[in-house]
Design a protein around this motif. Structure first.
Motif, PDB file in Angstrom:
ATOM      1  N   GLY A   1      -7.428   4.429  -0.484  1.00  0.00           N
ATOM      2  CA  GLY A   1      -7.520   3.451  -1.560  1.00  0.00           C
ATOM      3  C   GLY A   1      -8.778   2.613  -1.464  1.00  0.00           C
ATOM      4  O   GLY A   1      -9.485   2.631  -0.460  1.00  0.00           O
ATOM      5  N   ASP A   2      -9.030   1.858  -2.521  1.00  0.00           N
ATOM      6  CA  ASP A   2     -10.235   1.037  -2.607  1.00  0.00           C
ATOM      7  C   ASP A   2     -10.174  -0.143  -1.645  1.00  0.00           C
ATOM      8  O   ASP A   2      -9.107  -0.472  -1.121  1.00  0.00           O
ATOM      9  N   SER A   3     -11.310  -0.776  -1.497  1.00  0.00           N
ATOM     10  CA  SER A   3     -11.403  -1.996  -0.696  1.00  0.00           C
ATOM     11  C   SER A   3     -10.457  -3.060  -1.267  1.00  0.00           C
ATOM     12  O   SER A   3     -10.403  -3.265  -2.474  1.00  0.00           O
ATOM     13  N   GLY A   4      -9.695  -3.674  -0.387  1.00  0.00           N
ATOM     14  CA  GLY A   4      -8.789  -4.749  -0.801  1.00  0.00           C
ATOM     15  C   GLY A   4      -7.454  -4.271  -1.334  1.00  0.00           C
ATOM     16  O   GLY A   4      -6.639  -5.081  -1.786  1.00  0.00           O
ATOM     17  N   SER A   5      -7.193  -2.951  -1.270  1.00  0.00           N
ATOM     18  CA  SER A   5      -5.954  -2.436  -1.865  1.00  0.00           C
ATOM     19  C   SER A   5      -4.727  -2.644  -0.973  1.00  0.00           C
ATOM     20  O   SER A   5      -3.593  -2.536  -1.438  1.00  0.00           O
ATOM     21  N   GLY A   6      -4.947  -2.927   0.317  1.00  0.00           N
ATOM     22  CA  GLY A   6      -3.807  -3.199   1.197  1.00  0.00           C
ATOM     23  C   GLY A   6      -3.639  -2.229   2.358  1.00  0.00           C
ATOM     24  O   GLY A   6      -2.641  -2.291   3.085  1.00  0.00           O
ATOM     25  N   LYS A   7      -4.610  -1.350   2.576  1.00  0.00           N
ATOM     26  CA  LYS A   7      -4.503  -0.321   3.619  1.00  0.00           C
ATOM     27  C   LYS A   7      -4.398  -0.924   5.024  1.00  0.00           C
ATOM     28  O   LYS A   7      -3.515  -0.556   5.805  1.00  0.00           O
ATOM     29  N   SER A   8      -5.312  -1.836   5.342  1.00  0.00           N
ATOM     30  CA  SER A   8      -5.307  -2.422   6.688  1.00  0.00           C
ATOM     31  C   SER A   8      -4.069  -3.274   6.907  1.00  0.00           C
ATOM     32  O   SER A   8      -3.507  -3.288   8.006  1.00  0.00           O
ATOM     33  N   THR A   9      -3.643  -3.965   5.857  1.00  0.00           N
ATOM     34  CA  THR A   9      -2.432  -4.783   5.961  1.00  0.00           C
ATOM     35  C   THR A   9      -1.242  -3.903   6.335  1.00  0.00           C
ATOM     36  O   THR A   9      -0.463  -4.237   7.236  1.00  0.00           O
TER      37      THR A   9
ATOM     38  N   ASP B   1      -7.792   2.991  11.566  1.00  0.00           N
ATOM     39  CA  ASP B   1      -8.247   2.200  10.414  1.00  0.00           C
ATOM     40  C   ASP B   1      -9.745   2.398  10.213  1.00  0.00           C
ATOM     41  O   ASP B   1     -10.558   1.714  10.830  1.00  0.00           O
ATOM     42  N   GLU B   2     -10.098   3.345   9.373  1.00  0.00           N
ATOM     43  CA  GLU B   2     -11.503   3.693   9.112  1.00  0.00           C
ATOM     44  C   GLU B   2     -12.259   3.908  10.424  1.00  0.00           C
ATOM     45  O   GLU B   2     -13.322   3.312  10.632  1.00  0.00           O
ATOM     46  N   PRO B   3     -11.739   4.774  11.304  1.00  0.00           N
ATOM     47  CA  PRO B   3     -12.305   4.844  12.647  1.00  0.00           C
ATOM     48  C   PRO B   3     -13.707   5.441  12.687  1.00  0.00           C
ATOM     49  O   PRO B   3     -14.410   5.273  13.675  1.00  0.00           O
TER      50      PRO B   3
ATOM     51  N   SER C   1      -0.972 -17.640  -2.682  1.00  0.00           N
ATOM     52  CA  SER C   1      -2.192 -17.685  -3.473  1.00  0.00           C
ATOM     53  C   SER C   1      -2.935 -18.971  -3.187  1.00  0.00           C
ATOM     54  O   SER C   1      -2.328 -20.015  -3.007  1.00  0.00           O
ATOM     55  N   ARG C   2      -4.239 -18.877  -3.164  1.00  0.00           N
ATOM     56  CA  ARG C   2      -5.047 -20.056  -2.837  1.00  0.00           C
ATOM     57  C   ARG C   2      -5.154 -20.996  -4.036  1.00  0.00           C
ATOM     58  O   ARG C   2      -5.502 -22.152  -3.900  1.00  0.00           O
ATOM     59  N   ASN C   3      -4.871 -20.477  -5.249  1.00  0.00           N
ATOM     60  CA  ASN C   3      -5.057 -21.308  -6.433  1.00  0.00           C
ATOM     61  C   ASN C   3      -3.823 -22.145  -6.768  1.00  0.00           C
ATOM     62  O   ASN C   3      -3.593 -22.510  -7.919  1.00  0.00           O
TER      63      ASN C   3
ATOM     64  N   THR D   1      -8.492   5.451   5.114  1.00  0.00           N
ATOM     65  CA  THR D   1      -9.867   5.741   4.694  1.00  0.00           C
ATOM     66  C   THR D   1     -10.063   5.498   3.198  1.00  0.00           C
ATOM     67  O   THR D   1      -9.112   5.509   2.422  1.00  0.00           O
ATOM     68  N   HIS D   2     -11.321   5.236   2.813  1.00  0.00           N
ATOM     69  CA  HIS D   2     -11.625   5.244   1.383  1.00  0.00           C
ATOM     70  C   HIS D   2     -12.584   6.387   1.062  1.00  0.00           C
ATOM     71  O   HIS D   2     -13.156   6.458  -0.020  1.00  0.00           O
ATOM     72  N   ASN D   3     -12.712   7.305   2.052  1.00  0.00           N
ATOM     73  CA  ASN D   3     -13.604   8.455   1.912  1.00  0.00           C
ATOM     74  C   ASN D   3     -12.765   9.686   1.522  1.00  0.00           C
ATOM     75  O   ASN D   3     -12.004  10.206   2.320  1.00  0.00           O
TER      76      ASN D   3
ATOM     77  N   GLN E   1       2.925 -16.189  -5.052  1.00  0.00           N
ATOM     78  CA  GLN E   1       2.761 -15.238  -3.965  1.00  0.00           C
ATOM     79  C   GLN E   1       1.812 -14.139  -4.409  1.00  0.00           C
ATOM     80  O   GLN E   1       1.869 -13.665  -5.541  1.00  0.00           O
ATOM     81  N   PHE E   2       0.963 -13.742  -3.478  1.00  0.00           N
ATOM     82  CA  PHE E   2       0.106 -12.589  -3.706  1.00  0.00           C
ATOM     83  C   PHE E   2       0.635 -11.443  -2.850  1.00  0.00           C
ATOM     84  O   PHE E   2       0.837 -11.602  -1.648  1.00  0.00           O
ATOM     85  N   TYR E   3       0.917 -10.303  -3.464  1.00  0.00           N
ATOM     86  CA  TYR E   3       1.457  -9.156  -2.734  1.00  0.00           C
ATOM     87  C   TYR E   3       0.314  -8.281  -2.220  1.00  0.00           C
ATOM     88  O   TYR E   3      -0.273  -7.533  -2.986  1.00  0.00           O
ATOM     89  N   ALA E   4       0.019  -8.380  -0.924  1.00  0.00           N
ATOM     90  CA  ALA E   4      -1.002  -7.502  -0.330  1.00  0.00           C
ATOM     91  C   ALA E   4      -0.450  -6.087  -0.200  1.00  0.00           C
ATOM     92  O   ALA E   4      -1.178  -5.105  -0.367  1.00  0.00           O
ATOM     93  N   VAL E   5       0.848  -5.992   0.110  1.00  0.00           N
ATOM     94  CA  VAL E   5       1.571  -4.711   0.159  1.00  0.00           C
ATOM     95  C   VAL E   5       2.959  -4.956  -0.416  1.00  0.00           C
ATOM     96  O   VAL E   5       3.614  -5.942  -0.062  1.00  0.00           O
TER      97      VAL E   5
HETATM   98  N1  LIG Z   1      -4.763 -13.344   6.050  1.00  0.00           N
HETATM   99  C1  LIG Z   1      -4.893 -13.162   4.728  1.00  0.00           C
HETATM  100  N2  LIG Z   1      -4.697 -14.170   3.850  1.00  0.00           N
HETATM  101  C2  LIG Z   1      -4.800 -13.980   2.525  1.00  0.00           C
HETATM  102  N3  LIG Z   1      -5.106 -12.802   1.956  1.00  0.00           N
HETATM  103  C3  LIG Z   1      -5.319 -11.746   2.775  1.00  0.00           C
HETATM  104  C4  LIG Z   1      -5.239 -11.857   4.197  1.00  0.00           C
HETATM  105  N4  LIG Z   1      -5.496 -10.644   4.737  1.00  0.00           N
HETATM  106  C5  LIG Z   1      -5.751  -9.811   3.711  1.00  0.00           C
HETATM  107  N5  LIG Z   1      -5.649 -10.470   2.523  1.00  0.00           N
HETATM  108  C6  LIG Z   1      -5.839  -9.874   1.183  1.00  0.00           C
HETATM  109  O1  LIG Z   1      -4.937  -8.789   1.048  1.00  0.00           O
HETATM  110  C7  LIG Z   1      -5.541  -7.733   0.310  1.00  0.00           C
HETATM  111  C8  LIG Z   1      -5.468  -6.451   1.102  1.00  0.00           C
HETATM  112  O2  LIG Z   1      -6.349  -6.549   2.227  1.00  0.00           O
HETATM  113  P1  LIG Z   1      -6.571  -5.321   3.214  1.00  0.00           P
HETATM  114  O3  LIG Z   1      -7.414  -5.803   4.336  1.00  0.00           O
HETATM  115  O4  LIG Z   1      -5.257  -4.744   3.547  1.00  0.00           O
HETATM  116  O5  LIG Z   1      -7.394  -4.295   2.302  1.00  0.00           O
HETATM  117  P2  LIG Z   1      -8.007  -2.866   2.665  1.00  0.00           P
HETATM  118  O6  LIG Z   1      -7.403  -1.877   1.735  1.00  0.00           O
HETATM  119  O7  LIG Z   1      -7.875  -2.617   4.108  1.00  0.00           O
HETATM  120  O8  LIG Z   1      -9.557  -3.062   2.275  1.00  0.00           O
HETATM  121  P3  LIG Z   1     -10.885  -2.449   2.989  1.00  0.00           P
HETATM  122  O9  LIG Z   1     -10.998  -1.027   2.518  1.00  0.00           O
HETATM  123  O10 LIG Z   1     -11.981  -3.298   2.427  1.00  0.00           O
HETATM  124  O11 LIG Z   1     -10.743  -2.583   4.457  1.00  0.00           O
HETATM  125  C9  LIG Z   1      -6.950  -8.203  -0.021  1.00  0.00           C
HETATM  126  O12 LIG Z   1      -6.958  -8.727  -1.335  1.00  0.00           O
HETATM  127  C10 LIG Z   1      -7.216  -9.284   0.982  1.00  0.00           C
HETATM  128  O13 LIG Z   1      -8.122 -10.250   0.473  1.00  0.00           O
END
Ligand SMILES: Nc1ncnc2c1ncn2[C@@H]1O[C@H](COP(=O)(O)OP(=O)(O)OP(=O)(O)O)[C@@H](O)[C@H]1O
Ligand SMILES: [Mg+2]
Length: 225
Positions: free
Chosen positions: A42-50, A167-169, A14-16, A200-202, A21-25
């Protein structure tokens, strides 16, 4: 089973401060059968790309395991594993060097993997994706988003991957070009039995394309009933 993600977790600091720890997935369990298209919705930021980047071997999991054909995958992927699992991004520009004519980038997979190459082989390949020889002499900035995405797909499929993380191709494309891309992906899947992890988020696209769907919500992954 083609691929299995087991208890896959990715944390960021976490940046703060405070060392939290922040759980992206968090503890993601995902399975992928041969010939199957599995959605991550899932929505933007939910962790799909991670999750997709971890599956593609581009991002090291904090914990958990990835199996390909029941073999534990070590990070980073190497050899045939690396060739077999490929990823296509939302923005095709990231896949190409903007300063080079497309032909330079398009020949890379042939060189890298020592595949039979001639100009004619390359031209025939891109023509299957609705592109022409003339496109190959332009730089990436001189093609439309849809053309560039088709070029990115053409280049990827030269490797004959067994798993594609998508990834959202098509989210940058209009509906016609989107449908063309989906058609090309379908053809390749029918021909080879490739498996797709489709991000996708569609919702309507997700329902149209996917055999099964996992919901992604704040890093938690659950299979839809
Ligand atoms: N390198 C990083 N450092 C810190 N946080 C990160 C990093 N990469 C991703 N995150 C955070 O992890 C979370 C998940 O990101 P991710 O890119 O997986 O979302 P997403 O579901 O693909 O969103 P989108 O639909 O907008 O592409 C987000 O809150 C993002 O800010
Ligand atoms: Mg994303």
């Amino acid at each position: 089973m083609r691929m299995r993600l087991e208890q896959l977790t990715k944390t960021y600091k976490s940046r703060n401060g405070g060392g939290a720890q922040f759980y992206a997935v968090q503890n993601a369990n995902v399975t992928l059968e041969a010939g199957e298209t599995v959605g991550l919705f899932g929505d933007s930021g939910s962790g799909k790309s991670t999750l997709g980047m971890m599956a593609a071997g581009l991002l090291k999991p904090t914990s958990g395991s990835i199996f390909y054909e029941d073999q534990l995958c070590a990070f980073p992927y190497r050899g045939t594993l690396r060739r077999n699992i490929q990823i296509l991004f939302q923005h095709p520009e990231v896949s190409f060097n903007p300063a080079l004519p497309l032909i330079k980038s398009m020949t890379e997979p042939y060189t890298l993997y020592n595949l039979p190459y001639s100009k004619q082989i390359l031209v025939e390949n891109v023509e299957r994706f609705g592109l022409h020889e003339e496109h190959l002499h332009r730089c990436p900035g001189e093609l439309s988003g849809g053309e560039l995405q088709r070029a990115a797909l053409a280049r990827l499929l030269v490797l004959r991957p067994a798993v594609l993380v998508l990834d959202e191709p098509t989210s940058m494309l209009d509906v016609i070009t989107q449908a063309q891309m989906i058609g090309m992906l379908r053809d390749y899947q029918q021909e080879t039995g490739a498996s797709y992890l489709f991000i996708t988020h569609n919702r309507s696209l997700c329902d149209w394309v996917c055999d099964r769907v996992y919901d992604v919500e704040q890093g938690n992954i659950t299979l839809e009933e």
